[in-house]
Design a protein around this motif. Structure first.
Motif, PDB file in Angstrom:
ATOM      1  N   GLY A  90      27.598  42.057  40.259  1.00  0.00           N
ATOM      2  CA  GLY A  90      28.302  40.908  40.546  1.00  0.00           C
ATOM      3  C   GLY A  90      28.621  40.559  42.131  1.00  0.00           C
ATOM      4  N   LEU A  91      28.528  42.013  42.936  1.00  0.00           N
ATOM      5  CA  LEU A  91      28.769  41.777  44.365  1.00  0.00           C
ATOM      6  C   LEU A  91      27.662  40.840  45.075  1.00  0.00           C
ATOM      7  N   VAL A  92      26.332  40.884  44.546  1.00  0.00           N
ATOM      8  CA  VAL A  92      25.330  40.113  45.445  1.00  0.00           C
ATOM      9  C   VAL A  92      25.615  38.551  45.055  1.00  0.00           C
ATOM     10  N   MET A  93      26.727  38.228  44.302  1.00  0.00           N
ATOM     11  CA  MET A  93      26.951  36.902  44.199  1.00  0.00           C
ATOM     12  C   MET A  93      27.992  36.258  44.719  1.00  0.00           C
ATOM     13  N   GLN A  94      28.536  37.341  45.622  1.00  0.00           N
ATOM     14  CA  GLN A  94      29.662  36.827  46.180  1.00  0.00           C
ATOM     15  C   GLN A  94      29.524  35.916  47.326  1.00  0.00           C
ATOM     16  N   PRO A  95      28.546  35.780  48.008  1.00  0.00           N
ATOM     17  CA  PRO A  95      28.227  34.480  49.026  1.00  0.00           C
ATOM     18  C   PRO A  95      28.329  33.394  48.470  1.00  0.00           C
ATOM     19  N   LEU A  96      27.603  33.164  47.334  1.00  0.00           N
ATOM     20  CA  LEU A  96      27.723  31.935  46.787  1.00  0.00           C
ATOM     21  C   LEU A  96      28.997  31.703  45.977  1.00  0.00           C
ATOM     22  N   SER A  97      29.793  32.635  45.275  1.00  0.00           N
ATOM     23  CA  SER A  97      31.098  32.443  45.132  1.00  0.00           C
ATOM     24  C   SER A  97      32.080  31.944  46.144  1.00  0.00           C
ATOM     25  N   HIS A  98      32.013  32.469  47.472  1.00  0.00           N
ATOM     26  CA  HIS A  98      32.552  32.184  48.435  1.00  0.00           C
ATOM     27  C   HIS A  98      32.375  30.507  49.035  1.00  0.00           C
ATOM     28  N   ARG A  99      31.117  30.196  48.931  1.00  0.00           N
ATOM     29  CA  ARG A  99      30.558  28.800  49.510  1.00  0.00           C
ATOM     30  C   ARG A  99      31.428  28.031  48.331  1.00  0.00           C
ATOM     31  N   LEU A 100      31.262  28.421  46.765  1.00  0.00           N
ATOM     32  CA  LEU A 100      31.935  27.595  45.947  1.00  0.00           C
ATOM     33  C   LEU A 100      33.539  27.265  46.071  1.00  0.00           C
ATOM     34  N   ARG A 101      34.066  28.625  46.340  1.00  0.00           N
ATOM     35  CA  ARG A 101      35.602  28.481  46.779  1.00  0.00           C
ATOM     36  C   ARG A 101      35.804  27.601  47.670  1.00  0.00           C
ATOM     37  N   LYS A 102      35.138  27.529  48.808  1.00  0.00           N
ATOM     38  CA  LYS A 102      35.275  26.546  49.918  1.00  0.00           C
ATOM     39  C   LYS A 102      35.293  25.101  49.716  1.00  0.00           C
ATOM     40  N   LEU A 103      34.431  25.088  48.468  1.00  0.00           N
ATOM     41  CA  LEU A 103      34.224  23.621  48.138  1.00  0.00           C
ATOM     42  C   LEU A 103      35.319  23.027  47.141  1.00  0.00           C
ATOM     43  N   GLY A 104      36.428  23.842  46.969  1.00  0.00           N
ATOM     44  CA  GLY A 104      37.485  23.797  46.088  1.00  0.00           C
ATOM     45  C   GLY A 104      37.472  24.320  44.804  1.00  0.00           C
ATOM     46  N   TYR A 105      36.546  25.175  44.221  1.00  0.00           N
ATOM     47  CA  TYR A 105      36.569  25.720  42.992  1.00  0.00           C
ATOM     48  C   TYR A 105      37.137  27.018  42.828  1.00  0.00           C
ATOM     49  N   GLN A 106      37.900  27.450  41.699  1.00  0.00           N
ATOM     50  CA  GLN A 106      38.244  28.624  41.492  1.00  0.00           C
ATOM     51  C   GLN A 106      36.871  29.635  40.965  1.00  0.00           C
ATOM     52  N   THR A 107      36.645  30.637  41.294  1.00  0.00           N
ATOM     53  CA  THR A 107      35.496  31.186  40.923  1.00  0.00           C
ATOM     54  C   THR A 107      35.680  32.714  40.387  1.00  0.00           C
ATOM     55  N   GLN A 108      34.825  33.205  39.594  1.00  0.00           N
ATOM     56  CA  GLN A 108      34.762  34.592  39.324  1.00  0.00           C
ATOM     57  C   GLN A 108      33.509  35.182  38.990  1.00  0.00           C
ATOM     58  N   THR A 109      33.110  36.145  39.557  1.00  0.00           N
ATOM     59  CA  THR A 109      31.784  36.710  39.191  1.00  0.00           C
ATOM     60  C   THR A 109      31.867  38.073  38.297  1.00  0.00           C
ATOM     61  N   LEU A 110      31.064  38.184  37.494  1.00  0.00           N
ATOM     62  CA  LEU A 110      30.988  39.028  36.509  1.00  0.00           C
ATOM     63  C   LEU A 110      29.839  40.150  36.437  1.00  0.00           C
ATOM     64  N   THR A 111      30.093  41.244  36.301  1.00  0.00           N
ATOM     65  CA  THR A 111      29.058  42.450  36.558  1.00  0.00           C
ATOM     66  C   THR A 111      28.613  42.891  34.906  1.00  0.00           C
ATOM     67  N   TYR A 112      27.575  43.107  34.757  1.00  0.00           N
ATOM     68  CA  TYR A 112      27.051  43.817  33.034  1.00  0.00           C
ATOM     69  C   TYR A 112      25.947  44.701  33.664  1.00  0.00           C
ATOM     70  N   ASN A 113      25.727  45.581  32.883  1.00  0.00           N
ATOM     71  CA  ASN A 113      24.561  46.376  32.971  1.00  0.00           C
ATOM     72  C   ASN A 113      23.311  45.478  32.407  1.00  0.00           C
ATOM     73  N   SER A 114      22.317  45.238  33.402  1.00  0.00           N
ATOM     74  CA  SER A 114      21.351  44.325  33.093  1.00  0.00           C
ATOM     75  C   SER A 114      20.157  44.941  32.214  1.00  0.00           C
ATOM     76  N   VAL A 115      20.025  46.303  32.309  1.00  0.00           N
ATOM     77  CA  VAL A 115      18.956  46.960  31.554  1.00  0.00           C
ATOM     78  C   VAL A 115      19.313  47.443  30.227  1.00  0.00           C
ATOM     79  N   LYS A 116      20.714  47.541  29.908  1.00  0.00           N
ATOM     80  CA  LYS A 116      21.455  48.017  28.733  1.00  0.00           C
ATOM     81  C   LYS A 116      22.352  47.081  28.268  1.00  0.00           C
ATOM     82  N   ILE A 117      22.147  46.044  27.956  1.00  0.00           N
ATOM     83  CA  ILE A 117      22.827  44.744  27.708  1.00  0.00           C
ATOM     84  C   ILE A 117      23.618  44.970  26.690  1.00  0.00           C
TER      85      ILE A 117
END
Length: 216
Positions: free
Chosen positions: A13-40
């Motif tokens: 989820g950390l890699v999505m933080q730049p996008l999350s930050h830009r969306l917050r600057k546009l006025g949105y509340q955001t939340q990034t989620l992290t999951y195990n992508s090879v053992k879903i």
């Protein structure tokens, strides 16, 4: 309005933080989620989305690559109304499976994908069957393993996923950015495109955008 963001294969989820930050600057509340992508554990992912949803206003789901496929499976499982989730934006997501995943399996390295193929990476026929508006964004800068693994330099792709693989019948709009698969996360204009799609149920399609869409 709240935007819930899911990452792709081998990511956090950390890699999505730049996008999350830009969306917050546009006025949105955001939340990034992290999951195990090879053992879903799909139910665990669905529960994380359930818990992240704002119960008092419409939500938007945004997924990069495999994250977009997990959103598709979530909608099929939960069948949320448009009052709960109004829009979905997928970024570099192979909505009917990824040919690069098939090639990796052919080469005998399928184990490195874990159980991700069962959650949408395997090639399959599908259409967008849910009431939520779907906007799909594709990259066209082929920087990645695909040209070497599939030797298809003439196929329009982001280096991992082809442009055609990001299309699905029933989607609301589709946009191409001259950016690589991973670069889609960091492109400055992707957040603005997401914002425009949420507000107007379409992306920005004009000459000025075409001149600037490669900027990071």
């Amino acid at each position: 309005m709240k935007i819930i963001i899911l990452h792709g294969l081998y990511m956090h989820g950390l890699v999505m933080q730049p996008l999350s930050h830009r969306l917050r600057k546009l006025g949105y509340q955001t939340q990034t989620l992290t999951y195990n992508s090879v053992k879903i554990d799909e139910e665990k992912v669905y529960q994380m989305i359930d818990q992240a949803l704002d119960p008092f206003s419409p939500n938007v789901l945004v997924g990069h690559s495999l994250g977009g496929l997990m959103i598709k499976h979530y909608l099929a499982s939960r069948q949320p109304s448009t009052a709960c989730i109004s829009h979905v934006v997928t970024i570099g997501s192979p909505l009917q499976g990824a040919s690069i995943a098939e090639r990796i399996k052919e080469l005998g390295f399928g184990a490195m994908l874990g159980n991700a193929p069962k959650h949408g990476l395997d090639l399959h026929d599908d259409r967008w069957r849910w009431p939520q508006k779907l906007g799909s964004i594709a990259g066209t800068l082929p920087l990645g393993a695909r040209p070497f693994l599939l030797m298809d330099n003439h196929t329009l792709s982001d280096g991992t996923v082809t442009v055609e693989e990001t299309k699905i019948a029933g989607m609301t709009d589709h946009f191409m950015a001259h950016t690589s698969h991973t670069g889609l996360i960091y492109n400055l204009f992707i957040a603005k495109q997401i914002d425009h799609f949420i507000r107007h149920s379409r992306f920005i399609h004009n000459e000025n955008w075409a001149k600037n869409r490669h900027l990071k």
